[in-house]
Motif scaffolding. Structure first.
Motif, short mmCIF file in Angstrom:
data_model
loop_
_atom_site.label_atom_id
_atom_site.label_comp_id
_atom_site.label_asym_id
_atom_site.label_seq_id
_atom_site.Cartn_x
_atom_site.Cartn_y
_atom_site.Cartn_z
N UNK A 96 1.29 9.50 6.10
CA UNK A 96 1.35 8.22 5.60
C UNK A 96 -0.01 7.65 5.13
N UNK A 97 -0.29 6.98 4.29
CA UNK A 97 -1.31 6.43 3.92
C UNK A 97 -2.20 5.54 4.51
N UNK A 98 -1.31 4.63 5.26
CA UNK A 98 -2.15 3.86 6.58
C UNK A 98 -2.83 4.79 7.65
N UNK A 99 -2.13 5.92 7.88
CA UNK A 99 -2.73 6.96 8.72
C UNK A 99 -3.91 7.48 8.09
N UNK A 100 -3.90 7.92 6.91
CA UNK A 100 -5.10 8.61 6.16
C UNK A 100 -6.26 7.62 6.21
N UNK A 116 0.68 -1.28 0.08
CA UNK A 116 -0.14 -0.02 0.19
C UNK A 116 0.80 1.26 0.11
N UNK A 117 2.07 1.28 0.73
CA UNK A 117 2.71 2.44 0.92
C UNK A 117 3.33 2.74 -0.52
N UNK A 118 3.53 1.78 -1.34
CA UNK A 118 4.11 2.00 -2.75
C UNK A 118 3.19 2.90 -3.46
N UNK A 119 1.79 2.51 -3.24
CA UNK A 119 0.55 3.28 -4.04
C UNK A 119 0.23 4.24 -3.11
N UNK A 120 1.00 5.11 -2.34
CA UNK A 120 0.35 6.04 -1.62
C UNK A 120 0.00 7.17 -2.42
N UNK A 121 0.78 7.46 -3.77
CA UNK A 121 -0.13 8.74 -4.59
C UNK A 121 -1.20 8.39 -5.20
N UNK A 122 -1.62 7.30 -5.52
CA UNK A 122 -2.76 6.76 -5.99
C UNK A 122 -3.92 6.93 -4.95
N UNK A 123 -3.78 6.22 -3.65
CA UNK A 123 -4.46 6.25 -2.74
C UNK A 123 -4.81 7.81 -2.39
N UNK A 124 -3.67 8.44 -2.11
CA UNK A 124 -3.97 9.82 -1.68
C UNK A 124 -5.03 10.56 -2.57
N UNK A 125 -4.74 10.13 -3.80
CA UNK A 125 -5.60 10.98 -4.76
C UNK A 125 -7.17 10.89 -4.67
#
Length: 364
Positions: free
Chosen positions: A259-263, A218-227
């Motif tokens: 971090x995406x896990x935090x979001x 998931x961390x590698x996809x943080x840009x996609x998830x954050x979007x």
């Protein structure tokens, strides 16, 4: 990872990418309209809190929280600031700058990064809950302000943190906590706001699943998830008025660095939280409730509802401001915090110092 779980994870990543591209383009256009070419904050050092006295406070479950403080350690009053979702203590930059000068030696200000945010440590996703944040605040208070009166200031999720603390530790009010400020916050879940619509997106359920079972991927996809999440947060951050480009860039950095896990973890917490039981506790102390009338994440109705339950409250609705009202219209928020401290401090030492300083300036 089982085939079924891997399928859910891949679906989540694919959906995140698809939804995020469209949403990001829409918000980029809206932000272009809102910022101004004349930037009064171009030379601001938004990282100045990093130079303040610092320490680490460890929570009951072992999470290191980054803490900064400014002002004398023996000041008569301590004001503790809890920041909001996807931000960090720097979200109170303008308050730290102005109120340090305003209060002088009478007040010590303490700032900290919530778990999973800023320079604080990440934790188990199961611990990303509002009740846990309330416990974290109690830990910060026990270490940083074990004696003397305290005023708590919370923005957004930080306001929910304060509410949770009041519910879990009612004996602190008003014996230790003598005043509270809730900025752009809500006593219960934000499902009725635009953020609530995003929370219903099945993409986020898949992302939550991935955070739990494949955090490294998931961390590698943080840009996609954050979007998926980011466009909503950015669109709601500021109102219709012209906004400093530097301020916008600073708030975007804070969100991007989370971090995406935090979001993903705290999004669910914001959806389900209910701290309305804290309101009778807060009714015992002077309170300040602030909200922008263009706030899409915690609309002013949430603030009005809390104020109606708090007989010692001052309600400030800031015209034209969005969710990050303390960054967008800091002067109004700062003035309101000064009034809160004056109401909450029985000795009136702070008020007296302020009047003397103003008198000197007026004759200078």
């Amino acid at each position: 990872m089982s085939r079924r779980r891997r399928g859910q994870w891949l679906a989540g990543v694919a959906g995140i990418s698809a939804v995020g591209g469209l949403a990001g383009a829409t918000v980029a256009r809206s932000l272009t309209r809102r910022v101004t070419d004349v930037d009064p904050h171009l030379d601001e050092d938004f990282e100045i809190l990093d130079a303040d006295r610092g320490c680490v406070v460890t929570t009951s479950d072992g999470v290191p929280l980054a803490v900064r403080e400014v002002g004398p350690e023996d000041a008569p009053l301590t004001v503790v600031f809890a920041h909001g979702f996807s931000l960090r203590m720097g979200a109170f930059y303008f308050q730290r700058a102005r109120l340090t000068e305003q209060w002088g030696s009478q007040v010590r200000m303490v700032f900290y990064d919530q778990r999973g945010h800023g320079q604080s440590g990440e934790a188990s996703p199961e611990s990303y809950t509002v009740p846990q944040l309330g416990q974290d605040l109690e830990t910060v208070l026990s270490v940083m302000a074990p004696r003397g009166p305290v005023v708590l200031v919370g923005h957004s999720m930080g306001g929910m943190t304060v509410l949770s603390h009041a519910r879990q530790h009612p004996q602190r009010y008003p014996s230790r906590v003598v005043g509270v400020a809730l900025i752009s916050s809500a006593a219960e879940g934000v499902s009725r706001s635009p953020l609530g619509e995003v929370l219903k997106n099945p993409v986020l359920e898949a992302a939550r699943f991935a955070v739990r079972y494949a955090p490294k991927m998931v961390h590698r996809t943080r840009g996609a998830a954050s979007s998926v999440i980011g466009p909503v947060l950015r669109a709601a951050s500021y109102g219709d008025e012209k906004v400093s480009r530097s301020v916008v860039a600073f708030s975007e950095r804070m969100m991007h660095d989370t971090p995406i896990a935090t979001l993903v973890g705290f999004l669910h917490a914001l959806e389900v939280h209910d701290e309305t039981a804290a309101l009778p506790v807060l009714a015992k102390v002077p309170t300040l409730i602030v909200c922008g009338d263009h706030d899409l994440l915690t609309p002013k109705e949430y603030s009005e509802a809390m104020a109606a339950e708090l007989p010692k409250s001052e309600l400030v609705i800031v015209g034209g401001a969005g969710h990050l009202v303390q960054l967008e219209q800091p002067e109004i928020v700062d003035d309101a915090l000064v009034r809160l401290v004056e109401r909450a401090t029985p000795s009136k030492l702070v008020a007296m110092t302020r009047r003397l300083r103003d008198r000197v300036r007026s004759h200078g």
